[in-house]
Design an enzyme around this catalytic site. Structure first.
Site, PDB file in Angstrom:
ATOM      1  N   ASP A  12       0.813  -1.225   0.000  1.00  0.00           N
ATOM      2  CA  ASP A  12       0.000   0.000   0.000  1.00  0.00           C
ATOM      3  C   ASP A  12       0.843   1.269   0.000  1.00  0.00           C
ATOM      4  O   ASP A  12       0.441   2.301   0.534  1.00  0.00           O
ATOM      5  CB  ASP A  12      -0.966   0.026   1.214  1.00  0.00           C
ATOM      6  CG  ASP A  12      -1.783  -1.235   1.300  1.00  0.00           C
ATOM      7  OD1 ASP A  12      -2.231  -1.704   0.252  1.00  0.00           O
ATOM      8  OD2 ASP A  12      -1.964  -1.768   2.416  1.00  0.00           O
ATOM      9  N   HIS A  40      -4.348  -2.235  -6.006  1.00  0.00           N
ATOM     10  CA  HIS A  40      -3.681  -0.971  -6.290  1.00  0.00           C
ATOM     11  C   HIS A  40      -4.776   0.029  -6.623  1.00  0.00           C
ATOM     12  O   HIS A  40      -5.625  -0.248  -7.453  1.00  0.00           O
ATOM     13  CB  HIS A  40      -2.756  -1.094  -7.494  1.00  0.00           C
ATOM     14  CG  HIS A  40      -1.704  -2.130  -7.310  1.00  0.00           C
ATOM     15  ND1 HIS A  40      -0.578  -1.908  -6.555  1.00  0.00           N
ATOM     16  CD2 HIS A  40      -1.596  -3.383  -7.763  1.00  0.00           C
ATOM     17  CE1 HIS A  40       0.164  -2.996  -6.564  1.00  0.00           C
ATOM     18  NE2 HIS A  40      -0.430  -3.911  -7.291  1.00  0.00           N
ATOM     19  N   LEU A 334       3.195  12.081   0.941  1.00  0.00           N
ATOM     20  CA  LEU A 334       3.795  13.057   1.848  1.00  0.00           C
ATOM     21  C   LEU A 334       2.790  14.160   2.192  1.00  0.00           C
ATOM     22  O   LEU A 334       2.807  14.703   3.307  1.00  0.00           O
ATOM     23  CB  LEU A 334       5.049  13.646   1.186  1.00  0.00           C
ATOM     24  CG  LEU A 334       5.867  14.582   2.047  1.00  0.00           C
ATOM     25  CD1 LEU A 334       6.389  13.881   3.291  1.00  0.00           C
ATOM     26  CD2 LEU A 334       7.036  15.155   1.254  1.00  0.00           C
TER      27      LEU A 334
END
Ligand code: GDP
Length: 425
Positions: A12, A40, A334
């Site tokens: 993941d 996915h 991020l």
């Protein structure tokens, strides 16, 4: 040239997104291991997709999608997926299925369910897609190769022989109704007719493509820490998740894999049971990250179950990259961390009072306590940023800190789920 895209963590990591993105400049995209047990998630101009069997490069007109010999092939799952993407407007994929791939049988799924039920609290947290029984049978030499679907005499004899053995276990161990060989044979005939137009010697196809100078992507499923040899055994998957296995699972010489892109996630998540040193134990804190994580929350693409959440684990990720043989790193999700005042990073494991940066075997891992360093957060949304220099300073510091810890160059930073949410360095 052959590139592999693989996970350095527990899966993941966002490999699907990176594969979909690099698919643009690729000719052939190959799945080389695993089955429909993990998904996915891909967001592109056609919409949002959860792929389980198809390679993540199926969205382009110019790519050939290959199910390699190393895959646990679920024929119904494959064609369900093909139909789903076509219904959403994606052009029919150019699909090839290895004649040496083996088939996930209906009884593999049944055995997976029965065994998890039998184990109760001690279960593996399997997705019940039949993967462990499938690979057990492959290596016990009673699996069914795609090529065998086309040899009726062999098929009839083998179905009868395998059913005899499976039925003993089904009846006496699990107390379930036996498999009827005639019904199984009929199912296999259906499978044969579905898969027939796509079957070929994919290893020969890929080797020819290499010779012709084509760009080939090997797409891994899950990550290093789920590898049966190098992961957190026994809470692992049943096929090798390492780039090295790409050579076997696609049928190419190992020296042809020139680039290994390890996908590393900016925080940790894991599904199923098993050691997880940097797990966030405060459920409120974990839930906050889970809700903000990925694209619409960290919930399994196959099962929908909430993923276990953790801080970035530099020890596991460094090891994860090393065992993959990473030549570069794609650092993903991020953007999700933008809400935090400070961000814990696990930089060491305390095992019996000794701090180590080396990822140990499972029995020692069970004793490991995380040693954290705290980095300042950047407190803003970094989605939409295209240039590295435009990222907030604390965000760059986080990236550079991670890069130093894992010892591999971060060449791509992913700051959103979409194809274009990427910063090249
Ligand atoms: P895979 O199995 O490695 O392909 O990963 P998954 O698809 O299971 O999980 C990745 C999730 O994160 C998916 O929902 C992606 O759409 C999403 N995703 C990937 N990269 C990013 C990113 O940089 N930012 C955000 N917010 N989501 C991402």
């Amino acid at each position: 040239m052959v590139k592999a895209i693989v996970g350095a963590n527990w899966g993941d990591e966002g490999k699907g997104k990176i594969t979909d993105m690099l698919g643009e400049t690729s000719d052939v995209i190959v799945r080389f291991q695993g089955g429909s047990n993990a998904g996915h998630t891909i967001v592109n101009n056609y919409g949002k997709f959860a792929l389980h069997m198809l390679p993540s490069g199926v969205f382009y007109n110019h790519t050939t999608s290959i199910i390699g010999n190393g895959v646990a092939l679920s024929i119904p799952a494959l064609f369900k997926e093909v139909n789903e993407i076509i219904e959403k407007g994606v052009p029919a994929p150019k699909l090839l299925v290895s004649d040496r791939a083996q088939i996930v049988m209906p009884y593999h799924i049944l055995f997976d369910e029965c065994e998890e039920e039998r184990l109760g609290k001690k279960s593996f947290g399997s997705t019940k897609s039949g993967i462990a029984p499938f690979y057990s049978d492959k290596f016990s030499k009673i699996g069914f190769q795609v090529s065998e679907l086309f040899d009726e005499e062999l098929l009839v004899e083998k179905v009868k022989r395998v059913c005899e053995m499976k039925n003993v276990i089904l009846e006496h161990m699990y107390h379930k109704a036996p498999i009827v060989p005639e019904e199984l044979l009929e199912t296999l005939h259906e499978y044969r007719d579905m898969v027939a137009p796509y079957v070929c010697d994919t290893a020969a196809f890929i080797q020819d493509a290499i010779k012709a100078g084509k760009n080939i992507l090997l797409e891994g499923q899950l990550g290093t820490l789920k590898d049966p040899d190098f992961g957190i055994y026994p809470m692992v998957t049943s096929s090798h998740t390492l780039a090295a296995y790409g050579a076997i699972g696609a049928g190419i010489p190992p020296y042809e894999i020139k680039e290994i892109i390890a996908v590393v996630k900016a925080y940790s998540s894991a599904v199923g049971a098993g050691e997880f040193v940097s797990e966030i134990l405060d459920e409120k804190v974990a839930d906050e990250l889970r809700k903000r994580g990925g694209d619409g929350g960290e919930y399994g693409a196959t099962t929908g179950r909430p993923r276990r959440m953790g801080w970035f684990d530099a020890v596991a990720s460094k090891y994860g990259c090393r065992m993959q043989g990473a030549t570069q790193v794609a650092f993903t999700v991020l953007d999700v961390l933008g809400y935090l005042d400070e961000i814990p990073v696990c930089v060491g494991y305390d095992i019996d009072g000794k701090v180590t940066k080396e990822f140990p075997v499972t029995s020692k891992l069970a004793k490991a306590k995380p040693v954290y360093e705290y980095l300042p957060g950047w407190k803003c949304d970094i989605r939409g940023i295209k240039k590295y220099e435009e990222l907030p300073e604390n965000c760059r510091k986080y990236i550079e800190f991670v890069e130093k810890e894992i010892g591999v160059k971060i060449t791509m930073v992913s700051n959103g789920p979409g194809r274009s949410d990427i910063i090249y360095r």
